[in-house]
Design a protein around this motif. Sequence first.
Motif, short mmCIF file in Angstrom:
data_model
loop_
_atom_site.label_atom_id
_atom_site.label_comp_id
_atom_site.label_asym_id
_atom_site.label_seq_id
_atom_site.Cartn_x
_atom_site.Cartn_y
_atom_site.Cartn_z
N VAL A 77 0.86 -1.24 0.09
CA VAL A 77 0.12 -0.03 0.22
C VAL A 77 0.82 1.25 0.04
CG1 VAL A 77 -1.64 1.40 1.30
CG2 VAL A 77 -1.74 -0.95 1.40
N GLY A 78 0.74 1.96 -0.88
CA GLY A 78 1.82 2.91 -1.45
C GLY A 78 3.02 2.62 -1.35
N ASP A 79 4.16 3.14 -0.38
CA ASP A 79 5.54 2.37 -0.14
C ASP A 79 5.54 1.28 0.76
OD1 ASP A 79 4.85 5.20 -0.85
OD2 ASP A 79 6.76 5.49 0.55
N ARG A 80 4.63 1.23 1.44
CA ARG A 80 4.70 0.38 2.62
C ARG A 80 4.49 -1.15 1.92
NH1 ARG A 80 0.91 1.12 7.16
NH2 ARG A 80 2.30 -0.20 8.44
N VAL A 81 5.57 -2.11 2.26
CA VAL A 81 5.10 -3.52 1.55
C VAL A 81 4.32 -4.29 2.88
CG1 VAL A 81 6.08 -5.72 1.08
CG2 VAL A 81 7.21 -3.43 0.45
N MET A 82 3.20 -4.56 2.60
CA MET A 82 2.22 -5.26 3.76
C MET A 82 2.67 -6.73 3.84
SD MET A 82 0.47 -3.15 4.95
CE MET A 82 -0.12 -1.25 4.60
N PHE A 83 2.84 -7.32 2.66
CA PHE A 83 3.06 -8.60 2.76
C PHE A 83 4.00 -9.06 1.43
CE2 PHE A 83 2.49 -12.88 0.88
CZ PHE A 83 2.79 -13.81 2.03
N ARG B 109 -1.22 -2.70 9.86
CA ARG B 109 -1.41 -2.34 8.66
C ARG B 109 -2.03 -0.91 8.46
NH1 ARG B 109 -1.75 -7.53 4.69
NH2 ARG B 109 -0.23 -8.75 5.82
N GLY B 110 -2.88 -0.61 9.73
CA GLY B 110 -3.47 0.70 9.51
C GLY B 110 -4.50 0.94 8.40
N LEU B 111 -5.43 -0.31 7.96
CA LEU B 111 -6.37 -0.05 6.91
C LEU B 111 -7.68 -0.02 7.91
CD1 LEU B 111 -4.93 -2.69 4.62
CD2 LEU B 111 -4.47 -0.36 4.60
N GLY B 112 -8.56 0.66 6.90
CA GLY B 112 -10.04 0.46 7.35
C GLY B 112 -10.73 -0.73 6.60
N MET B 113 -11.75 -1.25 7.66
CA MET B 113 -12.44 -2.51 6.90
C MET B 113 -13.87 -2.57 7.42
SD MET B 113 -11.24 -6.32 6.44
CE MET B 113 -12.50 -7.71 5.96
N GLU C 180 -8.51 7.48 9.46
CA GLU C 180 -8.37 8.11 8.27
C GLU C 180 -7.40 6.94 7.66
OE1 GLU C 180 -6.90 12.13 9.13
OE2 GLU C 180 -8.89 12.35 10.22
N PRO C 181 -7.63 5.83 7.14
CA PRO C 181 -6.78 4.97 6.61
C PRO C 181 -6.54 5.52 5.19
CG PRO C 181 -9.24 4.16 6.58
CD PRO C 181 -8.98 5.50 7.27
N PRO C 182 -5.29 4.96 4.63
CA PRO C 182 -5.00 5.11 3.33
C PRO C 182 -5.86 4.28 2.33
CG PRO C 182 -3.40 3.60 4.38
CD PRO C 182 -4.25 4.27 5.39
N ILE D 88 -11.27 8.61 -0.86
CA ILE D 88 -10.53 7.36 -0.24
C ILE D 88 -10.54 6.38 -1.17
CG2 ILE D 88 -12.71 6.61 0.95
CD1 ILE D 88 -10.42 5.96 3.16
N THR D 89 -9.28 5.88 -1.47
CA THR D 89 -9.13 4.64 -1.99
C THR D 89 -9.69 3.40 -1.41
OG1 THR D 89 -6.86 5.57 -2.34
CG2 THR D 89 -7.24 3.40 -3.54
N SER D 90 -10.38 2.57 -2.11
CA SER D 90 -11.26 1.59 -1.57
C SER D 90 -11.04 0.22 -2.45
CB SER D 90 -12.53 1.95 -1.47
OG SER D 90 -12.77 3.11 -0.78
#
Lengths: 587, 368, 381
Positions: C75-81, C97-101, C177-179, C211-213
């Motif tokens: 996500v962006g420049d963060r590699v989550m996995f 991960r700081g994502l919203g769900m 405010e998740p990315p 917001i990107t979804s």
Amino acid sequence: MTANLADPAVTPEELTRPSDGPPERSKARWRGPLTPKMFIVAGVAAAIGYLALVPLGYLVWGTFFDAEGLDLGSFERAYGDGRMGELWGNSLAFAGGSALLSITVGTTLAYLNVRTAVPFKALFFAASIVPLVIPGILYTVSWIFLASPEIGLLNAFFEPILGGAPFNIFTIWGMIWVEGLHSSPIVFLLMVAAFRSMDPSLEESALMSGATRLQALRKVTLPLVRPALLSSVLVILITSLESFEVPALLGLQNGIYVFTSRIYFVLRSYPQDLGAAGALAVSLLAVAVIGVAVSRLLAGKGSKTYQTVTGKGFRPRPMDLGKWKPVVGVGILFYFFVTVLGPLLVLLYAALLPYYQAPSWEALSSFTLDNFVQVVEMDSAARALRNSLILGLSAATIVMALMAVASWISIRSTIPGRGIVEQLSFVPLVIPGIVLGLSISFVYLRFPLPIYGTLLILLIAYCTKYMPYGMRYATTSMTQISSELEESAMVSGASWWTTFRRVLLPLLSPGITAGFIYILVVSFRELSSSILLYSPGNEVLSILIWEQFENGSFNVLAAIGVLMVVALMVMVTIAYKLGAKVGLRED
Amino acid sequence: MRKPRTLTSTALAAGAVMVLAACGGNPTSSSEGSNGDAASGPTGAEQLYEEVGELSGQERRDRLVELAAEEDGLNLYTSMNADMVDAVTEAFTEAFDIDVSTYRAGSETVLQRILQEQDAGFAGNDVVETNATELMALQQEDVMAQCASPERIAEVPEAGVYDDWVATRFNLFAPSWNVNIINDPPKVWEDLADPKYDGQLALELGDYDWYMALTNYWLEEGKSQEEVDQLWADIVDGAKVVKGHTVMAELMSAGQYGLASSNYTYIVEAAMADGAPLETQPYINPIIARPNGGSCMKTAQNPATAMLFMDWLLEEGQAVLADQAATPSTVQIESELIPVDGQLLLDEGSEWSQRYDDLLSGVETIGG
Amino acid sequence: MLRIHNLIKSFAGEKSRGKKKDEAGHSAVFAVNDVSFEVKEGELFTLLGPSGCGKTTTLRSIAGLEKPDSGTIAVGDRVMFSSTGSGRSVNLPANQRGLGMVFQSYAIWPHMTVFDNVAFPLQVRPRGQRPAKKEISERVERVLATMQLSEQSGRQATKLSGGQQQRLALARALVIEPPLLLLDEPLSNLDAKLRESLRYELKRLQRELGITSVYVTHDQVEALALSTQIAVMERGAVVQLGKPREVYEQPANKFVAEFIGTSNFIPGTVASQQAGRHCVETSNGTLFLESAHHMPVGSEVVVSIRPEAVELSTVSRGEQAANEWTGEVVARAFLGDAVDHVVSVGQHEVRARVNPSVSIESGTPVYLQLDPSKISLVPVN
């Protein structure tokens, strides 16, 4: 419609009525007072009332009255012991400690088993139930062999390393340890059912919110399973307050006396002082009534709040443990070795010896299968096994069937006085087994039908005795099921009974299965009322065990214990598999 | 608002059951028991006991066998252990081809069961064979009839003969020890107070009958109450408490302690037969013996068989009991026997139980 | 913004179950089989497919609730996995991960109030990053206001209506405010009417907040209405990726055509082809059509005709008119905003959805006129 053919609640007129016919009239009749729902509800309530009130009435009558009339002397005899304060203090410390331990262990194991991708899952489920299967006396004695300062194997092992015997089972801590572990399967089964019926996304959403696993557990999961936790605490507190095996075998060595030792003494002498036993049971009853009321109050504080089974579909996906997997794996292996394999190995070891001796080459060379051969050759063994099986399966089935309806009455219905059903179902918990046996024989000796002297009387005793546990398992599941599911089935035109059978029962199945397994297993150990009520030819397994114990054949007893563990493990696995099949989902 | 109502209705419901129970009389005040039956004249069984009681010797035996053939087996309630009862019933069946169905339980349970059944007018058993205390209770309830042959009863020591029942065997209370731990076992009961056994001596939680008999023996011997109390205090000092005679022997084999104050000799001998390093001989002097006995029921459905069984148990059956490491009541024993007084147990049992309990719970915590 | 590369996830312990489900005989032990896609800033990206197609597993892998076997999620420049099978692998736990769900069941915590539900994600932050109490309550109130839930703030969460619960779930997901916002079938539990209004509500919010979804659904109407991009999944693989219109009008295969909307399928053979203009010979007559799939002459194809691409008329356009078939009306149904006709053409039955002003009785012979730009070619496997 075809499914309804098997539905006992469908009356003949319902079947013959043309499906397109005018529904108005029959509908009105359907709603009338004589609906199957009425019959079932009233029948179940009456059955529970009957089962509970027979021993209670017997006990209360014996406690408060003697041949001349009202008599409160029994209270003086029961409580007129200068050490009552100390006895209660010991009892409460023991019960509280055991409850704390078994709740912690049982809940942790249940959580790991249901909600995480824990390693060795099959082994793990079995291991969590084994302590339930081993009769209390065997489990306690095997712990003496493990952790007694004089002959404990663990002490012998650690002594050279630590320079002293680190464990002493003959302390209040030892008592708590053994009782706590021995009753942890009750909690485990209750909590497995609770976690199984919880929508895991409630927890996952906490993780997604950034909560750590611990935070999610503390702030979301545990509050949501609070009714099950409360149930467990209540049951364990009362059973440990009543337990006498562990305090007698472990506490007495060092003079740690508990409250139930009074019950033991008053019931031992002739004439049996039922009055005093009853007076003691009255305080347990008070604890139970208050406990049930408190747990209703706490769970009821927004009873909707806890309905975590909501019809909104969810797939239970085991949570990946990530880097904790090895840690948890090791922890489980440790638990398995310490609480299951250790005592079991000691039992097996004892079963292979002619008499118990500390492990040595000499001991190993005297290994023999004689004890097992003796068990297998016992004439009555096969018959006792059959009787135990029949009784265990029937008692488990009847109790869980009754309690499924009873939990509906207690949690869902708006029938006035529904609270009594739950209170009543709890009553047998506080009645000493021998008193239960006496009250039942008192009634059925005077009963016109030939029930006395048959297996049926044992069945009645077992149903009475295990009713409280069944009720706990059923209500715990029922509180979690959203009433909308039931309402939607009713709206779909299903009769109450069809709704119950087709919608509620499958949803309740985690709790029902757990209760079924619990009753099946513990009924194999029931002795105190069986011994009074059995008749020649109707022996059950626990009688056989008792006889070996009386004979002084401790090692044959250990052999029976080992065989019982094996047999019950097989049965539990089958019951569990079947339960999963009947239930909504497998995992 | 709802809570009190719930409680009230529970109480009401309980009350309803009590009223129902009242019709059957107070369930726990069983002492009135079956007196009604007794007042209404002798039962069929009693008449038969009286009729056959006039016969003796082979004539009596033949008559009983003849009568028993028309009856329907034997119902025996007993607290004998499984091995013993199996041996006894097998031998009896072999001798007379009569089936025996046996109800086996602890002596208190046997008593409770008979009382319940008699109270309800249910004739469950023909013969009872159990401990002295319970037999005394049954004698008090007046439900048994002495039916054994007077010739056989004459062989039983006086301490084993009572109005309605007769001793068939004795349970011997004697110290036993682990030979790997104890090499100078006690010779007299006073030795138990010896400090050298501190930390090695175990007492059994329920042996108040032994406690009563030993205390009374010492008092009769001329010891003062103070001396006896002191002896007990010394015995209990440094002793452990165990529940159950089987566990007592098992833990002693394992080495948990070296000396058991008062185990049943038959349990120790059974363990010894399996090779456990235990010993109970030379017997302490005197041995405390608790009589176990039997009798026929007044309500017996098979009275002739019951009589035959009692006769047999006191004659041929004695050898069967001896084979099972029991001490038959008609056989002379070398050691002096101090019987536990059944009547005294019945009258003062609960006081002695309480005193023994108090004595044991005064046990000081011993270091692990 | 979100990049997924070669994502693979097999059901290790559930092989038998996976096999059981797949009756076609494909050994579908892969829940997700080599999925790659990219979501741009501000997009609403939809994973669409029938149940068991792997869309939810993909979403849960992004969330961190499921651990893929291999692949990369960033996500962006963060590699989550990241696990390529060689060397170091990365797997951030879900709570970092700081994502919203938003969950299908909303997963509203029944033991908390509306306010507490929304405040929870802020309250559980590690001490250093946790906002002050006052700030928490300000942020929560702000989100609740956006979601029009201010008035319900103090109420028990379970006392809310379905629509309110859905907004609450959204508020809880958005408060940090998740990315990236992940939505797992958020509308499937609502009744049809509410679903429709919330669909637009959701679209409005997503556009307004920018917001990107990533949105998972099995409802094609929802997917078409909401998405910027749609990935249609089947058996763990993405079978078509494109804008809603592309997916609808140019389905990549029969599965997509069938899954997205209703369609009439007529088999035929390509007679000629030139720069995308195809002439297809069918049993009902010749069809001219334009297609992005360039099919060689002589190849077997299926023509997909959307019901709304069929015009009905009792009058013929004349001999020279292209794409005109003749048939007979078999049935019709009035739908309010349109009238559905079933017309038998040769051995086929063709569905036509026409303007309500046109309504032709059963048994009437009709002419079917097919708009060449609205019919598409679907390759046969």
